[in-house]
Write an enzyme that holds these catalytic residues in place. Structure first.
Site, PDB file in Angstrom:
ATOM      1  N   ASP A 101      -3.125  -6.293  -2.349  1.00  0.00           N
ATOM      2  CA  ASP A 101      -2.719  -4.906  -2.154  1.00  0.00           C
ATOM      3  C   ASP A 101      -3.832  -4.049  -2.767  1.00  0.00           C
ATOM      4  OD1 ASP A 101      -1.171  -2.532  -2.042  1.00  0.00           O
ATOM      5  OD2 ASP A 101       0.662  -3.650  -2.469  1.00  0.00           O
ATOM      6  N   ASP A 196      -2.600   0.583   0.208  1.00  0.00           N
ATOM      7  CA  ASP A 196      -1.560   1.444  -0.339  1.00  0.00           C
ATOM      8  C   ASP A 196      -1.847   2.916  -0.011  1.00  0.00           C
ATOM      9  OD1 ASP A 196       0.750   1.663  -2.295  1.00  0.00           O
ATOM     10  OD2 ASP A 196      -0.708   2.956  -3.292  1.00  0.00           O
ATOM     11  N   GLU A 247      -0.318   1.098   4.813  1.00  0.00           N
ATOM     12  CA  GLU A 247       0.924   1.843   4.570  1.00  0.00           C
ATOM     13  C   GLU A 247       0.747   3.222   5.197  1.00  0.00           C
ATOM     14  OE1 GLU A 247       4.037   3.020   1.019  1.00  0.00           O
ATOM     15  OE2 GLU A 247       1.903   3.230   0.649  1.00  0.00           O
ATOM     16  N   HIS A 319       9.461  -3.222  -1.449  1.00  0.00           N
ATOM     17  CA  HIS A 319       9.767  -3.010  -2.872  1.00  0.00           C
ATOM     18  C   HIS A 319      10.054  -1.548  -3.192  1.00  0.00           C
ATOM     19  CE1 HIS A 319       5.570  -2.216  -2.231  1.00  0.00           C
ATOM     20  NE2 HIS A 319       5.496  -1.583  -3.380  1.00  0.00           N
ATOM     21  N   ASP A 320       9.985  -0.675  -2.192  1.00  0.00           N
ATOM     22  CA  ASP A 320      10.188   0.757  -2.428  1.00  0.00           C
ATOM     23  C   ASP A 320      11.512   1.275  -1.885  1.00  0.00           C
ATOM     24  OD1 ASP A 320       7.674   0.979  -3.584  1.00  0.00           O
ATOM     25  OD2 ASP A 320       6.704   1.458  -1.688  1.00  0.00           O
TER      26      ASP A 320
HETATM   27  C1  NOJ Z   1       3.324   2.818  -2.294  1.00  0.00           C
HETATM   28  C2  NOJ Z   1       3.757   1.629  -3.090  1.00  0.00           C
HETATM   29  O1  NOJ Z   1       4.393   0.705  -2.220  1.00  0.00           O
HETATM   30  C3  NOJ Z   1       4.648   2.155  -4.184  1.00  0.00           C
HETATM   31  O2  NOJ Z   1       5.293   1.103  -4.878  1.00  0.00           O
HETATM   32  C4  NOJ Z   1       3.812   2.994  -5.105  1.00  0.00           C
HETATM   33  O3  NOJ Z   1       4.640   3.596  -6.086  1.00  0.00           O
HETATM   34  C5  NOJ Z   1       3.076   4.111  -4.361  1.00  0.00           C
HETATM   35  N1  NOJ Z   1       2.486   3.662  -3.111  1.00  0.00           N
HETATM   36  C6  NOJ Z   1       1.959   4.674  -5.199  1.00  0.00           C
HETATM   37  O4  NOJ Z   1       0.913   3.752  -5.319  1.00  0.00           O
END
Ligand code: NOJ
Ligand code: CA
Length: 478
Positions: A101, A196, A247, A319-320
């Site tokens: 990542d 990311d 992402e 995970h978010d």
């Molecule tokens: C996306 C990530 O998946 C998340 O976990 C993170 O808090 C934010 N980007 C900032 O890096």
């Protein structure tokens, strides 16, 4: 146009490892590389083609690794260099590719670049955004997007936490640095990356100093973003044989072709946010999965990808965000619905991204006390709710349902082992006792389990890949 050639990743199943909570190999209560190595046979048995490791680099962990202090090193809790190499080799031996990542939009405040920038040392000052007067932009995590820096005697921009200052991608040197970082890890045997926060790299020219809110129309998917990223890719050593996932909050299917199209696309696929909001209200007021929206969005992305000569990526969990079962299913329907979600994903052509625990049909963990709110984004929400007069019990119930902490608890491997087989000692955050009956070993032994359904669906997907590498999408969930 049909997918031009059959790339290995065209039908790949990618399994996301949020490593602190995957498996602890050295008995300190925190997941690590040795723990992953110990479970590679399980992942191979499940049939995954690649693992995506959330950031493995040294970090003060304000945002659990998404605040990187050194992109070329490995966090000591994750493992040492030799264990990392063993992880790559052992994964490859089983036909599993490894993605890292890369957090390219921001660093940690403890990264040497930021320290040098704050101290005003060239060339670093211009690698970040500095202002003498902040505007009223707010950050994703709540609160102002500008933080005062004592050393610099000015404010810097952070779209996420104050500990995550945004990098200035208009600086060619920043793009060059990341290209070297990517090269470094590719040379060490990594097979690709997840990028990311890709879509906020480009800020509108001359960040407005006037009061203006919200910032999103000035930072999300800005014109010129593609050119900046293309410049990075061109220098990075990345090829179409690597698997790269971006992402992609704010990117529409229509704009995707420029990113993923063959020949010469910059990325394998985008993890778009167009089906992030899939809640449809049920008669009793609780949400259910909006199947029409899900299938329409999925089809739109598949068509776009196909026209561009490639495939799309699909996911329901990460995970978010809350687990699908918690979001959309009444507990009484959970095991049946878990199978339906598995089918909705894995019967589609293209890349499927799973999140650890999804294959077990885990619901969100129940957070029982304040210390279990391990995520800063959740913590900020908890404080805001408290200020609105919510009780602690109400806040914990709300975050259990919707928070990020509730999807980042240790995985249950074996209901009969101490700490669910996750670790020999108390885990860094508790494993949810309600997850124990869903442990991997017990499900593995039960042919009708959710885990075995995932395994069979993955195998069927791979068979279809072998028989018909250019399959068309079916209407999801219908
Ligand atoms: C996306 C990530 O998946 C998340 O976990 C993170 O808090 C934010 N980007 C900032 O890096
Ligand atoms: Ca450990």
């Amino acid at each position: 146009m049909k997918p031009s050639s059959s790339r290995w990743w065209h039908e790949a199943v990618v399994y996301t490892i949020w490593w602190r909570s995957f498996a602890d190999g050295n008995g300190d209560g925190v997941g690590d590389a040795a723990g992953i190595i110990a479970h590679l046979d399980d992942l191979a048995w499940l049939g995954v083609d690649a693992i995506w490791l959330t950031p493995i680099h040294p970090s003060p962990n304000a945002d659990w690794g998404y605040d990187v202090a050194d992109y070329l090193a490995i966090a000591p809790e994750f493992g040492d260099e030799a264990t990392f190499e063993r992880l790559i080799d052992e994964a490859h031996r089983r036909g599993i590719r490894v993605l890292l990542d890369l957090v390219i939009n921001h660093t940690s405040v403890e990264h040497p670049w930021f320290r040098a920038a704050a101290a005003g040392r060239d060339p670093y000052r211009s690698w970040y955004f500095w202002r003498e007067e902040p505007n009223n932009w707010t950050s994703i995590f709540g609160g102002p997007a500008w933080q005062w820096c004592e050393v610099a005697q000015r404010y810097y921009l952070h779209l996420f936490l104050p500990e995550q200052p945004d990098l200035n991608w208009d600086e060619p040197a920043v793009r060059r640095e990341f290209a070297q970082i990517a090269r470094h890890w590719l040379e060490r045997g990594v097979d690709g990356f997840r990028f990311d926060a890709l879509t906020v790299l480009k800020k509108a020219p001359g960040l407005p100093s006037a009061q203006e809110s919200p910032p999103w129309d000035r930072v999300l998917a800005q014109p010129g973003l593609e050119a900046l990223f293309a410049d990075f890719v061109a220098q990075s050593g990345l090829t179409r044989d690597h698997l790269t996932l971006g992402e992609a909050n704010g990117l529409t299917a229509e704009r995707a072709a420029a990113w993923i199209g063959e020949p010469g696309g910059m990325l394998s696929a985008l993890l778009h946010f167009e089906h992030w909001h899939l809640e449809a209200p049920r008669a009793d007021g609780t949400p259910t999965l909006d199947t029409t929206r899900f299938s329409d969005t999925t089809l739109r992305w598949y068509r776009t990808a196909r026209t561009a000569g490639t495939v799309a990526a699909i996911y329901l969990e990460n995970h978010d965000t809350a687990r699908v079962l918690t979001r959309f299913s009444h507990p009484s329907r959970a095991p049946r619905d878990a199978r339906a979600y598995a089918a909705a994903l894995l019967r589609q052509p293209g890349i499927v991204v799973l999140y650890q625990g999804q294959e077990l049909g885990l619901p969100n963990a129940t957070l029982r006390d304040w210390a279990q709110i391990t995520d800063r984004f959740d913590r900020a929400r908890a404080e805001a709710l408290r200020a609105e007069g919510w009780s602690d019990a109400q806040i914990l119930a709300e975050l259990s349902r919707t928070g990020r902490s509730a999807v980042r608890t240790p995985l249950p491997w074996d209901a009969d082992a101490t700490y669910g087989g996750f670790s020999a000692v108390a885990p860094w955050t508790p494993l949810d006792a309600q997850h124990l009956p869903l442990a991997w070993r017990q499900q593995q032994a039960d042919p009708g389990s959710v885990l075995n359904v995932y395994r069979r669906l993955i195998a069927a997907k791979h068979r279809r890949r072998a028989q018909n590498p250019q399959a068309s999408p079916s209407r999801a969930m219908n």
